[in-house]
Design a protein around this motif. Structure first.
Motif, short mmCIF file in Angstrom:
data_model
loop_
_atom_site.label_atom_id
_atom_site.label_comp_id
_atom_site.label_asym_id
_atom_site.label_seq_id
_atom_site.Cartn_x
_atom_site.Cartn_y
_atom_site.Cartn_z
N ARG A 59 8.14 19.64 -26.21
CA ARG A 59 8.29 20.62 -27.05
C ARG A 59 9.04 21.91 -26.33
O ARG A 59 8.84 21.94 -25.04
N GLU A 60 9.91 22.61 -27.08
CA GLU A 60 10.51 23.69 -26.63
C GLU A 60 11.42 23.40 -25.58
O GLU A 60 11.63 24.22 -24.81
N VAL A 61 12.15 22.28 -25.52
CA VAL A 61 13.03 21.94 -24.57
C VAL A 61 14.56 22.31 -24.91
O VAL A 61 14.99 21.83 -26.05
N PRO A 62 15.21 23.31 -24.39
CA PRO A 62 16.55 23.53 -24.38
C PRO A 62 17.69 22.47 -24.54
O PRO A 62 17.38 21.61 -23.55
N VAL A 63 18.40 22.25 -25.66
CA VAL A 63 19.15 21.13 -25.57
C VAL A 63 20.80 21.47 -25.98
O VAL A 63 20.90 22.60 -27.08
N ARG A 64 21.86 21.05 -25.65
CA ARG A 64 22.92 21.36 -26.08
C ARG A 64 23.83 20.30 -26.07
O ARG A 64 23.82 19.33 -25.56
N LEU A 65 24.64 20.15 -27.30
CA LEU A 65 25.50 19.17 -27.70
C LEU A 65 26.99 19.51 -27.28
O LEU A 65 27.30 20.68 -27.57
N GLU A 66 27.64 18.96 -26.47
CA GLU A 66 28.99 19.22 -26.19
C GLU A 66 30.14 18.28 -26.43
O GLU A 66 29.67 16.83 -26.37
N ALA A 67 31.26 18.42 -26.61
CA ALA A 67 32.38 17.49 -26.82
C ALA A 67 33.20 17.72 -25.58
O ALA A 67 33.60 18.71 -25.17
N ALA A 68 33.92 16.37 -25.17
CA ALA A 68 34.65 16.25 -24.10
C ALA A 68 35.94 17.11 -24.80
O ALA A 68 36.65 16.81 -25.86
N ALA A 69 36.49 17.79 -23.85
CA ALA A 69 37.80 18.39 -24.23
C ALA A 69 39.14 17.64 -24.03
O ALA A 69 40.20 18.01 -24.52
N ASP A 70 38.76 16.59 -23.29
CA ASP A 70 40.03 15.71 -22.75
C ASP A 70 39.43 14.52 -22.42
O ASP A 70 38.30 14.06 -22.48
N ARG A 71 40.60 13.49 -22.74
CA ARG A 71 40.10 12.00 -22.63
C ARG A 71 39.33 11.80 -21.35
O ARG A 71 38.58 10.72 -21.15
N PRO A 99 15.96 18.77 -12.83
CA PRO A 99 15.95 19.89 -13.35
C PRO A 99 17.16 19.84 -14.88
O PRO A 99 16.79 20.81 -15.75
N GLU A 100 17.89 19.14 -14.95
CA GLU A 100 18.66 18.88 -15.91
C GLU A 100 19.02 17.37 -16.10
O GLU A 100 19.19 16.68 -15.38
N VAL A 101 19.09 16.85 -17.49
CA VAL A 101 19.54 15.60 -17.90
C VAL A 101 20.55 15.63 -18.77
O VAL A 101 20.59 16.15 -19.53
N THR A 102 21.73 14.97 -18.36
CA THR A 102 22.89 14.71 -19.01
C THR A 102 23.25 13.53 -19.62
O THR A 102 23.35 12.55 -18.75
N VAL A 103 23.31 13.29 -20.85
CA VAL A 103 23.61 12.02 -21.33
C VAL A 103 24.80 11.81 -22.06
O VAL A 103 25.07 12.62 -22.99
N VAL A 104 25.79 10.98 -21.39
CA VAL A 104 27.31 11.31 -22.10
C VAL A 104 27.51 9.92 -22.95
O VAL A 104 26.84 8.77 -22.47
N PHE A 105 27.93 9.93 -24.07
CA PHE A 105 27.98 8.73 -25.03
C PHE A 105 29.46 8.78 -25.66
O PHE A 105 29.88 9.91 -26.01
N ASP A 130 17.76 20.74 -20.85
CA ASP A 130 17.09 21.65 -19.79
C ASP A 130 15.78 21.29 -19.35
O ASP A 130 14.93 22.01 -19.92
N THR A 131 15.61 20.09 -18.67
CA THR A 131 14.38 19.57 -18.31
C THR A 131 13.40 20.65 -17.45
O THR A 131 12.36 20.52 -17.27
N GLY A 132 14.38 21.21 -16.56
CA GLY A 132 13.60 22.32 -15.59
C GLY A 132 12.79 23.39 -16.34
O GLY A 132 11.86 23.46 -15.92
N ALA A 133 13.34 23.82 -17.45
CA ALA A 133 12.46 24.70 -18.19
C ALA A 133 11.51 24.23 -18.74
O ALA A 133 10.32 24.83 -18.75
#
Length: 114
Positions: free
Chosen positions: A18-30, A82-88, A67-70
Protein backbone atom coordinates in the motif's frame (compact mmCIF):
# COMPACT_ATOMS: atom_id res chain seq x y z
CA UNK A 1 -9.82 2.39 -17.30
CA UNK A 2 -6.27 3.53 -17.79
CA UNK A 3 -4.38 2.06 -20.72
CA UNK A 4 -1.66 1.04 -18.23
CA UNK A 5 -2.33 -0.30 -14.73
CA UNK A 6 -0.14 -1.86 -12.08
CA UNK A 7 -0.32 -3.92 -8.92
CA UNK A 8 2.26 -4.65 -6.23
CA UNK A 9 2.21 -7.67 -3.97
CA UNK A 10 4.65 -7.84 -1.08
CA UNK A 11 5.59 -11.50 -1.43
CA UNK A 12 7.31 -11.65 1.95
CA UNK A 13 4.09 -10.60 3.72
CA UNK A 14 1.63 -12.10 1.28
CA UNK A 15 -0.18 -8.75 1.23
CA UNK A 16 -0.70 -5.88 -1.21
CA UNK A 17 1.93 -3.14 -0.96
CA UNK A 18 0.00 0.00 0.00
CA UNK A 19 0.87 3.64 -0.58
CA UNK A 20 3.79 2.98 -2.94
CA UNK A 21 4.54 6.06 -5.08
CA UNK A 22 4.46 5.11 -8.79
CA UNK A 23 5.34 7.12 -11.93
CA UNK A 24 4.52 6.34 -15.56
CA UNK A 25 6.92 7.87 -18.07
CA UNK A 26 7.23 7.81 -21.86
CA UNK A 27 10.49 7.64 -23.78
CA UNK A 28 11.26 11.02 -25.30
CA UNK A 29 13.39 9.42 -28.03
CA UNK A 30 13.85 6.05 -29.70
CA UNK A 31 17.14 5.40 -27.88
CA UNK A 32 15.39 5.82 -24.50
CA UNK A 33 17.99 8.32 -23.26
CA UNK A 34 15.41 10.69 -21.79
CA UNK A 35 11.92 10.29 -20.40
CA UNK A 36 8.89 12.53 -19.99
CA UNK A 37 6.29 12.18 -17.25
CA UNK A 38 2.85 10.82 -18.17
CA UNK A 39 1.21 10.21 -14.79
CA UNK A 40 1.84 9.39 -11.17
CA UNK A 41 -0.07 7.87 -8.33
CA UNK A 42 0.08 5.67 -5.26
CA UNK A 43 -1.02 2.11 -4.77
CA UNK A 44 -4.33 1.74 -2.98
CA UNK A 45 -5.25 -0.66 -0.15
CA UNK A 46 -5.31 -3.49 -2.70
CA UNK A 47 -1.82 -2.58 -3.95
CA UNK A 48 -3.21 -1.32 -7.27
CA UNK A 49 -3.03 1.90 -9.26
CA UNK A 50 -6.11 1.53 -11.47
CA UNK A 51 -5.99 5.09 -12.81
CA UNK A 52 -2.35 5.40 -13.86
CA UNK A 53 -2.45 7.65 -16.90
CA UNK A 54 -4.87 8.23 -19.72
CA UNK A 55 -7.34 5.81 -21.29
CA UNK A 56 -5.28 5.73 -24.50
CA UNK A 57 -1.56 5.99 -25.18
CA UNK A 58 0.40 6.00 -28.41
CA UNK A 59 2.63 3.06 -29.23
CA UNK A 60 6.13 3.45 -27.87
CA UNK A 61 8.42 2.70 -24.97
CA UNK A 62 7.20 3.42 -21.47
CA UNK A 63 8.43 2.77 -17.98
CA UNK A 64 6.91 2.51 -14.56
CA UNK A 65 9.10 3.66 -11.69
CA UNK A 66 8.17 2.22 -8.28
CA UNK A 67 9.49 4.01 -5.16
CA UNK A 68 10.03 0.81 -3.22
CA UNK A 69 12.38 2.55 -0.79
CA UNK A 70 9.51 4.72 0.51
CA UNK A 71 7.38 1.61 0.96
CA UNK A 72 10.00 -0.29 2.95
CA UNK A 73 10.82 2.82 4.99
CA UNK A 74 7.15 2.91 6.03
CA UNK A 75 7.57 -0.66 7.32
CA UNK A 76 10.74 0.23 9.20
CA UNK A 77 12.84 -1.86 6.82
CA UNK A 78 15.76 -1.07 4.55
CA UNK A 79 15.30 -2.02 0.91
CA UNK A 80 18.12 -3.42 -1.18
CA UNK A 81 16.30 -2.05 -4.25
CA UNK A 82 15.07 1.42 -3.26
CA UNK A 83 13.61 1.88 -6.72
CA UNK A 84 12.31 -0.57 -9.30
CA UNK A 85 12.01 0.53 -12.93
CA UNK A 86 10.18 -1.59 -15.48
CA UNK A 87 10.58 -0.56 -19.13
CA UNK A 88 8.12 -2.01 -21.64
CA UNK A 89 7.13 -1.68 -25.28
CA UNK A 90 3.51 -0.63 -25.71
CA UNK A 91 3.17 -1.95 -29.25
CA UNK A 92 -0.55 -2.69 -29.42
CA UNK A 93 -2.51 0.52 -28.92
CA UNK A 94 -5.82 -1.32 -28.67
CA UNK A 95 -4.74 -3.65 -25.80
CA UNK A 96 -4.68 -2.98 -22.08
CA UNK A 97 -1.26 -3.20 -20.39
CA UNK A 98 -1.08 -4.44 -16.80
CA UNK A 99 2.44 -4.37 -15.36
CA UNK A 100 2.51 -5.88 -11.85
CA UNK A 101 5.45 -6.64 -9.58
CA UNK A 102 5.99 -9.19 -6.83
CA UNK A 103 8.26 -7.59 -4.29
CA UNK A 104 10.31 -8.27 -1.21
CA UNK A 105 13.29 -6.47 0.34
CA UNK A 106 15.87 -8.38 -1.70
CA UNK A 107 14.17 -9.19 -4.98
CA UNK A 108 11.38 -8.39 -7.37
CA UNK A 109 9.67 -10.05 -10.32
CA UNK A 110 7.50 -8.60 -13.03
CA UNK A 111 5.38 -9.97 -15.83
CA UNK A 112 2.76 -8.85 -18.31
CA UNK A 113 -0.58 -9.27 -16.60
CA UNK A 114 -4.08 -8.92 -17.94
Amino acid sequence: MSHVTTHILDASLGLPAREVPVRLEAAADRERTSWKPVAEGRTNDDGRVPDLGPDQLEAGFYRIVFDTGAYFDSLGQRAFYPEVTVVFDLAEEDRHYHVPILLNRYSYTTYRGS
